[in-house]
Scaffold this active site. Sequence first.
Site, short mmCIF file in Angstrom:
data_model
loop_
_atom_site.label_atom_id
_atom_site.label_comp_id
_atom_site.label_asym_id
_atom_site.label_seq_id
_atom_site.Cartn_x
_atom_site.Cartn_y
_atom_site.Cartn_z
CD GLN A 4 -2.84 -0.96 2.64
OE1 GLN A 4 -3.06 -0.19 3.13
NE2 GLN A 4 -3.29 -2.30 2.76
CB CYS A 5 4.11 2.03 1.49
SG CYS A 5 3.68 1.82 3.32
#
Length: 458
Positions: A316-317
């Site tokens: 997700q980063c």
Amino acid sequence: MAFTIRHSTSVHAQIKRRGPTLVGKPLKFLGLRYDQQLQLDNSLIWHVSQAEACNYAQLQFVGWEANRNGKMGPRMANMRDSMDPAKLAENSINLNLKLMKWRLVPDLNLNILAETKCLLFGAGTLGCAVARNLLSWGFKHITLLDSGKVGYSNPVRQSLYTHADAVAGNRMKASTAAAHLLEINPSAVTKGYVLEIPMPGHTIGEALRAQTTQHLQLIEQQLQAHDVIFLLTDSRESRWLPTLLGAAHEKIVINAALGFDSYLVMRHGGTREPVGDSPKDIAGLKCIAGQQLGCYFCNDVTAPGNSLKDRTLDQQCTVTRPGVSNIAASYAVELLVALLQHPQRELAPAYYANSRAGQHLETPQLPEGLLGILPHSIRGMLCNYENILPATQKFAQCIACSQRVLAAYRSEGHEFLFKTFETAKYLEDLTGISEFKRLNSEIIEFDDDQFDMSENED
């Protein structure tokens, strides 16, 4: 006759004040002088005689003047500009901008920068870098929206946070960034709001509906109170709502997005009615009027979905080379400053070469504004250190800025938004993209006998 005088210069003032009553009379003034042992041996006596009267009304007293009540009083000197640290900082901060205007760009309008109110969606790597660059250009009104906390990995990449912020464990990015901006420039007006940005395809249950409604109201309120919107979030779908609201409320929208070693910076097309002459044609260049420029979603034939679904935390980063965010943030702010210096602001046209041959040095150069050219978008790659300046028109079926979407939002308000949060397919059905995708997926067979090829023969 005896007088008590605290200063020798008051002797003359006393004589003048008494006027005719002292004319021709001998006067004695005793000046007491103390030494370290409090002895009066050095005291003096003055013998004074006034030969003629003096008109007191014509006297001028240095240091005394009539105040707002009409009474005589001491002249007050305002030492704020030279003593107040905040005022000293403000004058020093703007020194570079004033020198720039004085020596290089006399027509530079610094007041419009100081008065423009900027709303930043996202207070992460891009948000911190954009905020710092805004301060450097003299912007004073900066508001940040974010829902995250300062973590241990943030300070090395996000310039408005420190290790102490991470250690505290409960410091939210938006409010912490706003506070640190004030530490850099005390005269700035900064605010930070902690909230979630509702996104298409991210279903909202009944338990969160009231909170989401409050966040929507706050986002709409802040957006209407600001002049410029920066899209600096870390997912595609989180940019949809501010893109829609920016178009609906006719705001300047600047978008910045990052890849591993690439970046995109663009200005969204304006939605207000143009005033003045249409853009002029230039040989060898194509032009798109500012109100016809596309937004971030105009190049996509699909609605944004839940890009975070079934992804681990590390997936997700945003993983990107450290220098990419600073480059993109700098371009975003510079693009905004150039737009604000242009008489048409966000409606300024975008010129571009219509082919690689058109980019040859012998072709006409792109028209320049006060601070240079005004592209629609900037796409850069660090792998080869190259920038390109593509320009695209609005997409009539865009899921963010098309007339169908804007009309639905204006008529239904939050009800329309909650439909999109439930499923992104609603936007595709509304704009007709679903039908386009269905037709595009069908296999159509043609019989050569149906066509008369003779018309195509030379």
